[in-house]
Design an enzyme around this catalytic site. Sequence first.
Site, short mmCIF file in Angstrom:
data_model
loop_
_atom_site.label_atom_id
_atom_site.label_comp_id
_atom_site.label_asym_id
_atom_site.label_seq_id
_atom_site.Cartn_x
_atom_site.Cartn_y
_atom_site.Cartn_z
CE1 TYR A 25 -3.58 -2.52 0.05
CE2 TYR A 25 -2.81 -3.18 2.24
CZ TYR A 25 -3.62 -3.39 1.13
OH TYR A 25 -4.47 -4.46 1.09
CG HIS A 102 -9.36 -1.36 -4.85
ND1 HIS A 102 -9.89 -1.59 -3.60
CD2 HIS A 102 -10.37 -1.57 -5.72
CE1 HIS A 102 -11.15 -1.94 -3.72
NE2 HIS A 102 -11.47 -1.93 -5.00
#
Length: 150
Positions: A25, A102
């Site tokens: 991430y 995302h």
Amino acid sequence: MAARRVLVVHGCNLNLLGEREPELYGRATLSEIDQQIESLASELGLEVRIVQSNHEGEIIEAIQDARQWADGIVINPAGFTTTSVGILDAIKATRLPAVEVHLSNVHAREEFRRQSIIAAATVGQVCGFGLNSYLLALRGLAAQLSARED
Ligand code: DQA
């Protein structure tokens, strides 16, 4: 013309960005991401309100409220992506254009992450570009909103 207004929603566990699985991430914290969203929004002539919650019901309420004030939605449903009929239905109820975001490329990860329930209520999805996924989504939504005015 009044600025177009966008609700940006960060779902569960995204408050931990920066320390949470940075190899997937990235190292940017949520507040750093929010700063970039706000700076691009002002460049694009958008007003953004940003919400993060670990609670599905709070997200549903924020989306419901958007009926009263927003022109569009950018949402990273995170762990709710594959489970939340409630979030899907709330987005549908707003009738607003929504873009799903995302950070990671969910299609290159575990099978269970690929099947988004939310996608059925969206105009499109951006994934795999880290924090740029949010910025690309905001640009895409801005273009959709302009096209609707023509
Ligand atoms: C995520 C991907 C989801 O599968 C995961 O549950 C997240 C983050 C992403 O931004 O890449 O929490 O939405």
